[in-house]
Design an enzyme around this catalytic site. Sequence first.
Site, mmCIF file in Angstrom:
data_model
loop_
_atom_site.group_PDB
_atom_site.id
_atom_site.type_symbol
_atom_site.label_atom_id
_atom_site.label_comp_id
_atom_site.label_asym_id
_atom_site.label_seq_id
_atom_site.Cartn_x
_atom_site.Cartn_y
_atom_site.Cartn_z
ATOM 1 N N ASP A 1 92.120 84.180 36.039
ATOM 2 C CA ASP A 1 93.029 84.605 34.975
ATOM 3 C C ASP A 1 92.372 84.285 33.624
ATOM 4 O O ASP A 1 91.583 85.064 33.115
ATOM 5 C CB ASP A 1 94.353 83.865 35.194
ATOM 6 N N ARG B 1 103.756 82.257 49.410
ATOM 7 C CA ARG B 1 102.353 82.209 49.838
ATOM 8 C C ARG B 1 102.128 82.949 51.156
ATOM 9 O O ARG B 1 101.035 83.400 51.450
ATOM 10 C CB ARG B 1 101.891 80.754 50.021
ATOM 11 N N LYS C 1 95.589 75.719 46.764
ATOM 12 C CA LYS C 1 95.991 76.205 48.082
ATOM 13 C C LYS C 1 95.887 77.723 48.165
ATOM 14 O O LYS C 1 95.867 78.291 49.228
ATOM 15 C CB LYS C 1 97.461 75.797 48.338
HETATM 16 P P1 5GP Z 1 92.746 80.354 35.325
HETATM 17 O O1 5GP Z 1 92.112 79.007 35.139
HETATM 18 O O2 5GP Z 1 91.733 81.436 35.590
HETATM 19 O O3 5GP Z 1 93.652 80.709 34.180
HETATM 20 O O4 5GP Z 1 93.742 80.234 36.513
HETATM 21 C C1 5GP Z 1 93.415 80.422 37.822
HETATM 22 C C2 5GP Z 1 94.558 79.959 38.691
HETATM 23 O O5 5GP Z 1 95.825 80.197 38.078
HETATM 24 C C3 5GP Z 1 94.580 80.735 39.994
HETATM 25 O O6 5GP Z 1 93.776 80.128 40.978
HETATM 26 C C4 5GP Z 1 96.064 80.697 40.338
HETATM 27 O O7 5GP Z 1 96.361 79.513 41.036
HETATM 28 C C5 5GP Z 1 96.764 80.662 38.998
HETATM 29 N N1 5GP Z 1 97.224 82.011 38.584
HETATM 30 C C6 5GP Z 1 96.737 82.789 37.593
HETATM 31 N N2 5GP Z 1 97.403 83.948 37.494
HETATM 32 C C7 5GP Z 1 98.343 83.921 38.469
HETATM 33 C C8 5GP Z 1 99.348 84.855 38.895
HETATM 34 O O8 5GP Z 1 99.529 85.968 38.381
HETATM 35 N N3 5GP Z 1 100.117 84.455 39.944
HETATM 36 C C9 5GP Z 1 99.954 83.259 40.565
HETATM 37 N N4 5GP Z 1 100.754 82.982 41.589
HETATM 38 N N5 5GP Z 1 99.020 82.356 40.184
HETATM 39 C C10 5GP Z 1 98.228 82.686 39.149
#
Ligand code: 5GP
Length: 179
Positions: free
Chosen positions: A102, A164, A42
């Site tokens: 991330d 959000r 979302k």
């Molecule tokens: P990844 O697979 O790159 O580790 O994670 C991506 C997803 O993790 C993003 O689309 C998001 O939903 C969540 N995410 C990663 N870091 C953060 C953060 O600092 N805050 C929030 N709210 N969500 C995060």
Amino acid sequence: MHPDLEEILISEEKIQQRIKELAKELRKEYSEKNPLCVCILKGAVPFMADLTRAMDFPLQMDYMAVSSYGNSAETSGVVRILKDLDTPVEGRDVLIIEDIVDTGLTLRHLITLMKTRKAKSVKAVTLLDKPDRRQTDLTPDYCGFVIPNKYIVGYGTDFAERYRNLPYIGVLKKELYQS
Ligand code: 5GP
């Protein structure tokens, strides 16, 4: 500022300004390609809505939901599709629209999936990039802001489905997610 925040990292004005710049960059690559813009639900909803309205050329939109952090601030590394696309991607120029990259595991999985489905090209635009925690060698093709390794909320991103609707990006107070 919302009382649960430590600081505002990126103001509403800066977000909107950067989105206009990103749309100009995207125009150079996509103005003749009718790209399929894939919004990752979302978190990417406000970014998708503002970005596509600044992209003044033909495009299509679709939506995908994948599993993310749930109510915890740590990634599981597991990517599960909760809602798939309605549109076939075969032969399409796919532009994945993400809120934040991330570890990079989610985006890597999605790019591979689109390639398996025979997309003509697959690129990604993310509003935020947190390269410190990367677990792959992936770099998003387009990025709004590179940010430090802090847990952020707002402008689509959440903690336990909250925040959000904030129009800016803020750093959540640690005691709220470490307790
Ligand atoms: P990844 O697979 O790159 O580790 O994670 C991506 C997803 O993790 C993003 O689309 C998001 O939903 C969540 N995410 C990663 N870091 C953060 C953060 O600092 N805050 C929030 N709210 N969500 C995060």
